[in-house]
Each structure stands twice: as C-alpha cells, then as structure tokens.
Design a protein around this motif. Structure first.
Motif, short mmCIF file in Angstrom:
data_model
loop_
_atom_site.label_atom_id
_atom_site.label_comp_id
_atom_site.label_asym_id
_atom_site.label_seq_id
_atom_site.Cartn_x
_atom_site.Cartn_y
_atom_site.Cartn_z
N GLU A 36 1.02 11.05 -10.39
CA GLU A 36 -0.16 11.86 -10.66
C GLU A 36 -0.02 13.31 -10.18
OE1 GLU A 36 -3.67 11.33 -11.92
OE2 GLU A 36 -2.23 10.21 -13.10
N MET A 37 0.53 13.49 -9.00
CA MET A 37 0.56 14.82 -8.41
C MET A 37 1.83 15.60 -8.75
SD MET A 37 -2.34 14.32 -7.15
CE MET A 37 -2.57 15.99 -6.53
N LEU A 38 2.96 14.90 -8.88
CA LEU A 38 4.22 15.58 -9.15
C LEU A 38 4.68 15.43 -10.60
CD1 LEU A 38 6.28 14.85 -5.91
CD2 LEU A 38 4.62 16.65 -6.37
N ALA A 96 -4.57 19.45 -14.32
CA ALA A 96 -5.66 18.94 -15.15
C ALA A 96 -5.53 17.45 -15.39
CB ALA A 96 -5.69 19.69 -16.48
N ALA A 97 -4.28 16.96 -15.48
CA ALA A 97 -4.10 15.54 -15.77
C ALA A 97 -4.56 14.67 -14.62
CB ALA A 97 -2.62 15.25 -16.07
N ALA A 98 -4.53 15.22 -13.40
CA ALA A 98 -4.95 14.42 -12.25
C ALA A 98 -6.47 14.32 -12.17
CB ALA A 98 -4.42 15.04 -10.96
N CYS A 99 -7.16 15.25 -12.79
CA CYS A 99 -8.62 15.23 -12.71
C CYS A 99 -9.21 15.80 -14.00
CB CYS A 99 -9.08 16.05 -11.50
SG CYS A 99 -10.85 15.90 -11.19
N PRO A 100 -8.96 15.15 -15.15
CA PRO A 100 -9.48 15.66 -16.41
C PRO A 100 -10.98 15.56 -16.45
CG PRO A 100 -8.58 13.47 -16.71
CD PRO A 100 -8.29 13.86 -15.30
N VAL A 101 -11.61 16.49 -17.09
CA VAL A 101 -13.06 16.49 -17.16
C VAL A 101 -13.49 16.29 -18.60
CG1 VAL A 101 -15.16 17.79 -16.73
CG2 VAL A 101 -13.21 18.04 -15.19
N GLY A 102 -14.03 15.11 -18.87
CA GLY A 102 -14.66 14.87 -20.15
C GLY A 102 -13.74 14.51 -21.29
N ALA A 103 -12.74 15.30 -21.59
CA ALA A 103 -11.95 15.12 -22.80
C ALA A 103 -11.12 13.84 -22.73
CB ALA A 103 -11.01 16.31 -22.98
N ARG A 140 0.84 -1.21 0.00
CA ARG A 140 0.00 0.00 0.00
C ARG A 140 0.87 1.25 0.00
NH1 ARG A 140 -2.40 3.51 4.03
NH2 ARG A 140 -4.19 4.58 3.08
N LYS A 141 1.93 1.25 0.80
CA LYS A 141 2.84 2.39 0.82
C LYS A 141 3.41 2.63 -0.58
CE LYS A 141 4.37 2.24 5.66
NZ LYS A 141 5.53 2.11 6.56
N HIS A 142 3.83 1.55 -1.23
CA HIS A 142 4.39 1.68 -2.57
C HIS A 142 3.38 2.28 -3.54
CE1 HIS A 142 7.18 0.38 -5.87
NE2 HIS A 142 6.05 0.52 -6.56
N ARG A 143 2.15 1.77 -3.50
CA ARG A 143 1.14 2.23 -4.46
C ARG A 143 0.75 3.69 -4.23
NH1 ARG A 143 -2.53 -3.31 -4.30
NH2 ARG A 143 -1.33 -4.46 -5.87
N VAL A 144 0.61 4.09 -2.97
CA VAL A 144 0.26 5.47 -2.67
C VAL A 144 1.38 6.40 -3.09
CG1 VAL A 144 -0.22 7.13 -0.83
CG2 VAL A 144 -1.36 4.90 -0.83
N LEU A 145 2.62 6.04 -2.76
CA LEU A 145 3.77 6.87 -3.14
C LEU A 145 3.92 6.96 -4.65
CD1 LEU A 145 6.32 5.62 -0.48
CD2 LEU A 145 5.49 7.97 -0.68
N GLU A 146 3.77 5.83 -5.33
CA GLU A 146 3.90 5.82 -6.79
C GLU A 146 2.82 6.69 -7.43
OE1 GLU A 146 3.71 2.62 -10.52
OE2 GLU A 146 3.86 1.89 -8.45
N CYS A 147 1.60 6.58 -6.93
CA CYS A 147 0.51 7.38 -7.47
C CYS A 147 0.76 8.87 -7.21
CB CYS A 147 -0.81 6.96 -6.85
SG CYS A 147 -2.24 7.83 -7.51
N PHE A 148 1.21 9.21 -6.00
CA PHE A 148 1.46 10.61 -5.66
C PHE A 148 2.57 11.19 -6.54
CE2 PHE A 148 3.81 13.84 -3.27
CZ PHE A 148 2.80 14.74 -3.00
N LEU A 149 3.66 10.46 -6.70
CA LEU A 149 4.79 10.96 -7.48
C LEU A 149 4.44 11.11 -8.95
CD1 LEU A 149 7.61 8.80 -5.84
CD2 LEU A 149 7.30 11.28 -5.60
#
Length: 225
Positions: free
Chosen positions: A86-88, A140-147, A75-84
């Motif tokens: 998606e967010m960074l 925008a890439a972390a929460c794209p709307v529609g497109a 879980r630590k790996h997945r959360v860190l990987e997603c944060f790095l």
C-alpha cells in the motif's frame, strides 16, 4: 535450530488450521514452509516438545502459547505486506515474499510504529521523515476518495456466494483491524451472508468475519483470476 524456520512453522500451522479446520500434518507444513524438509521436521518436533504444538488425530494443532506466538508472527507479516504494497507500491506477490523475510528480524516496536504510520501516513512526521514523505508524494491509491477504478466495485454490491479479490481499501490505516484479520489488497474473500442492515459476513483465510456497513463501504473488489 533456525529461528525463522520455527516461526514459519508456527505461522503455517495457524493459517493451515484456519483454512482446513482440522489438525495439519507435517507434510502439509513442509509444503508451505520454504526450508529443507529436515529443518521443518526438527522444528515441528522441538515446537511439540516445548509445548507450542500438540498431536491430535495424526496431525498438529497449536496450544494456547503456540497460538499466541503464531499470531505475533502473522501480524508482523500482515503489517509488513500491507506497508510494502500500500505505501511503497510493491506488487502483492513480491510484498508477501519480502514480508516473509523481514518478519523474522523486525522488532515488535517497529511493527507497532509501522502499523501506526499506516493508520495516519499523512500526519505529523519527525523532521527526518518529512523529506521522505515529500519525495514519495501523495498516495491516492492508499486512500482513494469516492472514485471506483475500472473493473472494481464496492464490496457492498457483491452477492452472497461470490468470491472476489480485495483491490483497494479506502484509508486502510483507519481500519487497522482489517490488516490484523488478513483483509488486505490482493487477498481473496468469499461473501458468505448479507444481513438486513447491510452488514456482511465474509470468509478470509478459512475464517468468517463480520463487517459493519461502514467498514464494508471502504472496501473495493475485483474479479478473481
């Protein structure tokens, strides 16, 4: 014994057993753990002695305590990987390698806070964080709307038997369960079945996961390779 090697071995057994659906050998564990073979051998032996691994059919499986410990590391790996990623904005491969390093030092509290932040990255932040949010700008890439970007299509449009790679998950934080299941950008998935109500069953890292139409509609994929 190096505690990071110990945790890597637990994580390796968990993911390898999920993938192969059988006990895994010490050699297979050694092939995926980035450590000296002697360290892996020692770690596997100690984990078995402490009751985290058990021998079966010439290989190893996790005991219930071992499974719980491995799930924490994964879980630590997945959360860190997603944060790095998606967010960074880090490359998926680089994010995964960095997560492998960080997962051994980060606390459970920090992981919970990161997971909550991914869930609502644009919500209220403490004063010290607001400047960071402003400098980073809208993601925008972390929460794209529609497109749907070129070459990407909704997972719901895929056919049974297709293997695709997750490209974007709309508002991934609202679907925190996907992170825990390993359904993150960059991950290959196989469409097992399409149900009459538009729900899907997909294969992820050796496990079959059912997705409701609402959740599946937030996932966009692209071709593998």
């Amino acid at each position: 014994m190096n505690s990071s090697v110990r945790e890597d071995c637990l994580e390796a057994v968990l993911t390898l057993v999920q993938e192969h659906q059988r006990p895994v050998t010490e050699r297979e564990i050694d092939e995926v753990v980035e450590a000296a073979s002697s360290e892996v051998t020692t770690a596997v032996r100690v984990l078995a002695e402490e009751g985290y691994l058990r021998n079966e059919d010439g290989g190893y499986l996790l005991t219930p305590p071992g499974h719980d410990a491995a799930e924490v590391v994964l879980r630590k790996h997945r959360v860190l990987e997603c944060f790095l990623h998606e967010m960074l904005g880090m490359d998926v491969g680089a994010a995964s390698k960095e997560a492998c390093i960080l997962e051994h030092a980060v606390s459970d509290e920090a992981i919970d806070r990161l997971s909550s932040y991914i869930e609502d990255p644009h919500g209220d932040l403490p004063p010290a964080r607001r400047g960071l949010r402003h400098r980073r700008g809208p993601r925008a890439a972390a929460c794209p709307v529609g497109a749907t970007p070129n070459g990407r299509r909704p997972l719901l449009d895929c056919s049974e038997g297709e293997t695709v790679k997750v490209a974007v998950i709309q508002c991934i934080g609202r679907n925190r369960r996907l992170i825990d299941l390993g359904l993150i950008p960059g991950r290959e998935i196989a469409v097992r079945r399409k149900l009459h109500n538009n729900a899907l069953v997909v294969g992820v890292m050796g496990a079959d996961i059912a997705l409701s139409p609402e959740v599946a509609s937030t996932i966009f994929v692209e071709r593998t390779g």
